[in-house]
Design a protein around this motif. Structure first.
Motif, short mmCIF file in Angstrom:
data_model
loop_
_atom_site.label_atom_id
_atom_site.label_comp_id
_atom_site.label_asym_id
_atom_site.label_seq_id
_atom_site.Cartn_x
_atom_site.Cartn_y
_atom_site.Cartn_z
N GLU A 67 12.99 35.62 -74.95
CA GLU A 67 13.40 36.86 -74.28
C GLU A 67 12.43 37.99 -74.60
O GLU A 67 12.12 38.82 -73.74
CB GLU A 67 14.83 37.24 -74.70
CG GLU A 67 15.90 36.32 -74.13
CD GLU A 67 17.28 36.59 -74.70
OE1 GLU A 67 17.36 37.29 -75.75
OE2 GLU A 67 18.27 36.11 -74.12
N ARG A 91 9.37 37.84 -72.53
CA ARG A 91 9.58 38.42 -71.20
C ARG A 91 9.54 39.94 -71.28
O ARG A 91 8.99 40.59 -70.39
CB ARG A 91 10.92 37.95 -70.60
CG ARG A 91 11.00 36.48 -70.29
CD ARG A 91 9.81 35.95 -69.47
NE ARG A 91 9.46 36.82 -68.37
CZ ARG A 91 8.21 37.21 -68.07
NH1 ARG A 91 7.19 36.82 -68.81
NH2 ARG A 91 7.99 37.97 -67.04
N ARG A 92 10.14 40.52 -72.30
CA ARG A 92 10.07 41.98 -72.46
C ARG A 92 8.62 42.44 -72.57
O ARG A 92 8.26 43.51 -72.10
CB ARG A 92 10.87 42.44 -73.68
CG ARG A 92 12.36 42.56 -73.46
CD ARG A 92 13.06 43.23 -74.62
NE ARG A 92 13.13 42.36 -75.79
CZ ARG A 92 14.11 41.48 -76.01
NH1 ARG A 92 15.09 41.35 -75.13
NH2 ARG A 92 14.11 40.72 -77.10
N GLY A 140 6.12 41.04 -71.16
CA GLY A 140 5.40 40.79 -69.92
C GLY A 140 4.36 39.68 -70.02
O GLY A 140 3.41 39.66 -69.24
N SER A 164 2.50 36.43 -69.33
CA SER A 164 2.41 35.43 -68.27
C SER A 164 2.30 34.03 -68.86
O SER A 164 2.77 33.05 -68.26
CB SER A 164 1.19 35.69 -67.37
OG SER A 164 1.15 37.03 -66.95
N LEU A 202 13.61 31.67 -68.36
CA LEU A 202 12.63 32.54 -69.02
C LEU A 202 11.23 31.96 -69.05
O LEU A 202 10.25 32.71 -69.02
CB LEU A 202 13.07 32.81 -70.46
CG LEU A 202 14.41 33.49 -70.69
CD1 LEU A 202 14.76 33.47 -72.18
CD2 LEU A 202 14.37 34.92 -70.17
N VAL A 203 11.12 30.63 -69.15
CA VAL A 203 9.82 30.01 -69.39
C VAL A 203 9.64 28.78 -68.52
O VAL A 203 10.60 28.22 -67.97
CB VAL A 203 9.67 29.58 -70.87
CG1 VAL A 203 9.69 30.79 -71.79
CG2 VAL A 203 10.74 28.57 -71.27
N LYS A 215 3.59 33.70 -63.55
CA LYS A 215 3.45 35.12 -63.24
C LYS A 215 4.26 35.47 -61.99
O LYS A 215 4.98 36.47 -61.96
CB LYS A 215 1.96 35.45 -63.05
CG LYS A 215 1.69 36.88 -62.61
CD LYS A 215 2.06 37.86 -63.71
CE LYS A 215 1.77 39.29 -63.29
NZ LYS A 215 2.26 40.26 -64.29
N ASP A 254 7.99 35.56 -62.62
CA ASP A 254 8.40 36.47 -63.69
C ASP A 254 8.91 35.69 -64.90
O ASP A 254 9.93 36.04 -65.51
CB ASP A 254 9.46 37.45 -63.18
CG ASP A 254 9.60 38.67 -64.09
OD1 ASP A 254 8.60 39.03 -64.74
OD2 ASP A 254 10.71 39.24 -64.16
N LYS A 255 8.17 34.64 -65.26
CA LYS A 255 8.46 33.84 -66.44
C LYS A 255 7.23 33.81 -67.34
O LYS A 255 6.17 34.31 -66.98
CB LYS A 255 8.87 32.41 -66.04
CG LYS A 255 10.15 32.32 -65.24
CD LYS A 255 10.48 30.89 -64.88
CE LYS A 255 11.78 30.81 -64.07
NZ LYS A 255 12.12 29.41 -63.71
N THR A 256 7.37 33.20 -68.50
CA THR A 256 6.25 33.00 -69.41
C THR A 256 5.89 31.53 -69.44
O THR A 256 6.75 30.68 -69.71
CB THR A 256 6.58 33.47 -70.84
OG1 THR A 256 6.90 34.87 -70.81
CG2 THR A 256 5.39 33.24 -71.76
#
Length: 337
Positions: A39, A42-43, A45, A47, A79-80, A93, A96-98
């Protein structure tokens, strides 16, 4: 030229907008795996990130680590996502995940089996540091007398080149590093290092070493690990930027990126394990207090780095390269896709 989305009404670059738009890659994270950590990625940012799944572990224990991490990623698929190719980084990217790249900080998990290189590649391992501080079957780490790359090590490098795994030399001795750079047919990296020109330390790289890897098509990720920064535990994000600019002035703006070495969530027992040879034998070093630079204490504060780079006078194009575009390019050169 700055895009309209990253300009304020006064024409200045909007750091927050730029960070949102940019591809942001951390070339080394060895934090404690948890949903809370993902998490925070994600905060921040992110990629994509090179996430350590092996240090002192052998083959079986490393496979077990990958199994556990895969399970966590499946639970946190909101999240990923796993990264096998640079297209996966771009997809992360867009969604909006890592993207999670599996990486080793030691070739010990290959044991004495060249075939294990391809096995781990198929399990998602994209970057492998050849030695972690000390001697192994491949070569020598930076904390002992450096005998250089072994004959077996040359075979391992050739196999890593063949299957598309990047050679990382961050904790590797100077002689072994030089020989890997010359031996490898694909770009190699220091995924997370600092310059000894700012602070003398066995883990830091001389100006000559930094120039040599860049001159041979290699890549440098700059770490913020405070024991290696000039200001130590008193370091701020501006001290980190000082180190980035110092390295960039040696290797150029196309051969540099970020490799924070975030250890977020780990306790003192973990650092004891890291700083003893093989995780239990002789003590190699003592880090003292572990605290990240003020302004980027956690992964969630990653956006502050974009702002700090801009504040120190770097252009939008340079910031985009440093924050991730350069990593994507060099990984494509190694992975072939």
């Amino acid at each position: 030229m700055n895009s309209p989305l990253t300009q304020t009404e006064t024409g200045a670059i909007d750091a927050r907008a730029l960070h949102r738009e940019a591809t942001v890659i951390d070339g080394l994270i060895i934090a404690k795996w948890s949903r809370e950590l993902l998490e925070d990625m994600r905060r921040g940012g992110l990629s994509a990130a090179n996430c350590t799944v092996s240090v002192w572990e052998g083959f079986q224990a490393t496979v077990d680590n990958i199994v556990a991490t895969n399970a966590l990623m499946e639970e946190c698929s909101d999240l990923v996502l796993p990264v096998r190719t640079t297209a996966d980084i771009r997809r992360a990217k867009q969604e909006d995940k890592t993207g999670i790249i599996f990486g080793f900080q030691n070739a010990h998990a290959f044991e004495d089996q060249i075939g294990y290189v391809e096995i781990f590649k198929k399990l998602g391992v994209g970057i492998v540091q050849l030695c972690y501080n000390t001697q192994n079957l491949v070569g020598t780490g930076c904390y002992e007398r450096d005998g250089g790359l072994s004959g077996f090590g040359r075979e391992i490098v050739a196999e890593m080149n063949r299957v598309g795994v990047m050679c990382d030399l961050s904790h590797v001795g100077a002689n072994t590093s030089r020989e890997v750079i010359l031996e490898s047919s694909r770009p190699v990296c220091y995924s997370h290092c600092l310059p000894s020109g700012l602070k003398e330390h066995p883990r830091n790289k001389s100006d000559e070493e930094l120039k040599f890897i860049a001159d041979h098509g290699g890549f440098v990720g700059v770490t913020m690990f405070t024991p290696f920064l000039r200001a130590g535990v008193n370091a701020t994000i501006d001290d980190y930027v000082e180190a980035i600019v110092y390295v960039m002035n040696i290797v150029g703006e196309d051969a540099i990126g970020i490799g924070t070495d975030f250890t977020q969530g780990h306790d003192q027992a973990f650092f004891e394990w890291l700083t003893h040879d093989k995780g239990y034998a002789r003590r190699l070093t003592s880090f003292g207090e572990i605290i990240n630079p003020k302004g980027i204490r956690t992964i969630g504060e990653f956006g502050n780095l974009t702002e700090a780079l801009l504040r120190h006078g770097l252009s939008e194009a340079q910031v985009r390269k440093i924050m991730g575009e350069n990593w994507v390019r060099v990984l494509a050169d190694v992975w072939g896709e």
